[in-house]
Design an enzyme around this catalytic site. Structure first.
Site, PDB file in Angstrom:
ATOM      1  N   LYS A  13      74.376  30.983  34.087  1.00 23.36           N
ATOM      2  CA  LYS A  13      73.498  30.258  35.022  1.00 23.36           C
ATOM      3  C   LYS A  13      72.716  29.161  34.282  1.00 23.36           C
ATOM      4  O   LYS A  13      72.631  28.029  34.754  1.00 23.36           O
ATOM      5  CB  LYS A  13      72.512  31.225  35.702  1.00 23.36           C
ATOM      6  N   ARG A  88      65.842  37.031  43.237  1.00 22.56           N
ATOM      7  CA  ARG A  88      66.557  38.116  42.571  1.00 22.56           C
ATOM      8  C   ARG A  88      66.461  39.423  43.345  1.00 22.56           C
ATOM      9  O   ARG A  88      67.018  40.433  42.913  1.00 22.56           O
ATOM     10  CB  ARG A  88      65.907  38.335  41.213  1.00 22.56           C
ATOM     11  N   ARG A 123      74.608  35.056  22.009  1.00 26.13           N
ATOM     12  CA  ARG A 123      73.803  33.963  22.559  1.00 26.13           C
ATOM     13  C   ARG A 123      72.629  33.617  21.644  1.00 26.13           C
ATOM     14  O   ARG A 123      72.017  34.479  21.035  1.00 26.13           O
ATOM     15  CB  ARG A 123      73.240  34.338  23.921  1.00 26.13           C
ATOM     16  N   ARG A 156      67.120  36.137  21.926  1.00 25.16           N
ATOM     17  CA  ARG A 156      66.126  36.669  22.857  1.00 25.16           C
ATOM     18  C   ARG A 156      65.882  38.153  22.638  1.00 25.16           C
ATOM     19  O   ARG A 156      66.802  38.896  22.310  1.00 25.16           O
ATOM     20  CB  ARG A 156      66.608  36.452  24.301  1.00 25.16           C
ATOM     21  N   ARG A 167      69.703  45.526  32.367  1.00 24.30           N
ATOM     22  CA  ARG A 167      69.699  44.293  33.167  1.00 24.30           C
ATOM     23  C   ARG A 167      70.912  44.252  34.096  1.00 24.30           C
ATOM     24  O   ARG A 167      70.815  43.804  35.243  1.00 24.30           O
ATOM     25  CB  ARG A 167      69.682  43.066  32.240  1.00 24.30           C
TER      26      ARG A 167
END
Ligand code: AP5
Length: 212
Positions: A13, A88, A123, A156, A167
């Protein structure tokens, strides 16, 4: 265009939001980036949100609806916006509709759970502007530095295997049902997000009806 970007954690996203922002000349509003900035600055919202994020849980709807409504009321949003990470929950989607903000399309990026773990563990993101990178799939030009602003790239806090699993569970239980909400409003479009970046970008453009 007033656009919503949906999809599981790590679907791309943020990556597609950046690409669309440049292409359409409108800002991306990422609630994840807003919350991480608030945590960094230790604001009231940041202090409240930190534990939820580190546990892979959702920040309460009241907080999210308040900060997004405030952001959407700013003048730059009159030209269009890309919402990344909001709504969400069904309650957030209903609050957005009730606020009178017009949505043109809600795009769902579709990626299987197996691929998410690999993407999220490799990431990195810019510590200054939040731009997403990946040390395997989407490398920066200079190792460890953001192409856009030169900021240091970091990992992160919520990109660890246990939190990623939480998540994903939260996504399937609380966020996936809002695809139906936007389908019923006739606004849902989907794009395959599992292919390499250039092909995924093409899939997204096609789903949104943008010229090649
Ligand atoms: P948020 O920051 O929104 O995280 P998320 O939804 O979990 O999504 P991510 O940012 O992890 O992934 P992404 O889909 O943007 O993928 P990316 O482009 O980085 O939210 C974080 C937390 O904040 C939530 O868990 C929650 O606690 C809280 N929160 C936020 N909004 C909230 C709300 N509305 N209500 C309540 N709580 C809220 O890509 C992932 C990686 O893959 C990158 O390394 C990228 O380079 C790579 N990649 C991307 N596309 C491709 C491709 N096609 N091929 C290969 N690699 C790719």
């Amino acid at each position: 265009m007033n656009l919503i970007l949906m999809g599981p954690p790590g679907a791309g996203k943020g990556t597609q939001g950046e690409i669309l922002s440049k292409r359409l000349g409108i800002d991306t509003i990422s609630t994840g980036v807003m919350l991480r900035t608030a945590i960094k600055n230790q604001t009231e919202v940041g202090k409240l949100a930190e534990q939820y994020i580190n546990d892979g849980k959702l920040v309460p709807d009241e907080i999210m609806v308040t900060i997004v409504k405030e952001r959407l009321s700013q003048p730059d949003c009159a030209n269009g916006f890309i919402l990344d990470g909001f709504p969400r929950t069904t309650a957030q989607a209903e609050a957005l509709t009730a606020s009178g903000v017009k949505i043109d399309k809600a795009l769902s990026l579709e990626v299987d759970d197996d691929m998410i773990i690999e993407r999220l563990s490799s990431r990195r993101e810019c510590s200054k502007c939040g731009a997403p990178y990946n040390i395997i799939f989407n490398k920066p030009k200079t190792e460890g530095k953001c192409d856009k602003c030169g900021g240091d790239l970091i990992q992160r806090a919520d990109d660890n295997p246990d939190t990623i699993k939480n998540r994903l569970n939260v996504y399937h239980e609380q966020t996936e049902p809002i695809k139906d909400y936007y389908a019923k409003l006739g606004l849902l479009v989907t794009a395959k997000g599992e292919e390499e970046l250039a092909d995924t970008t093409k899939n997204v453009a096609k789903a949104l009806g943008l010229e090649e």
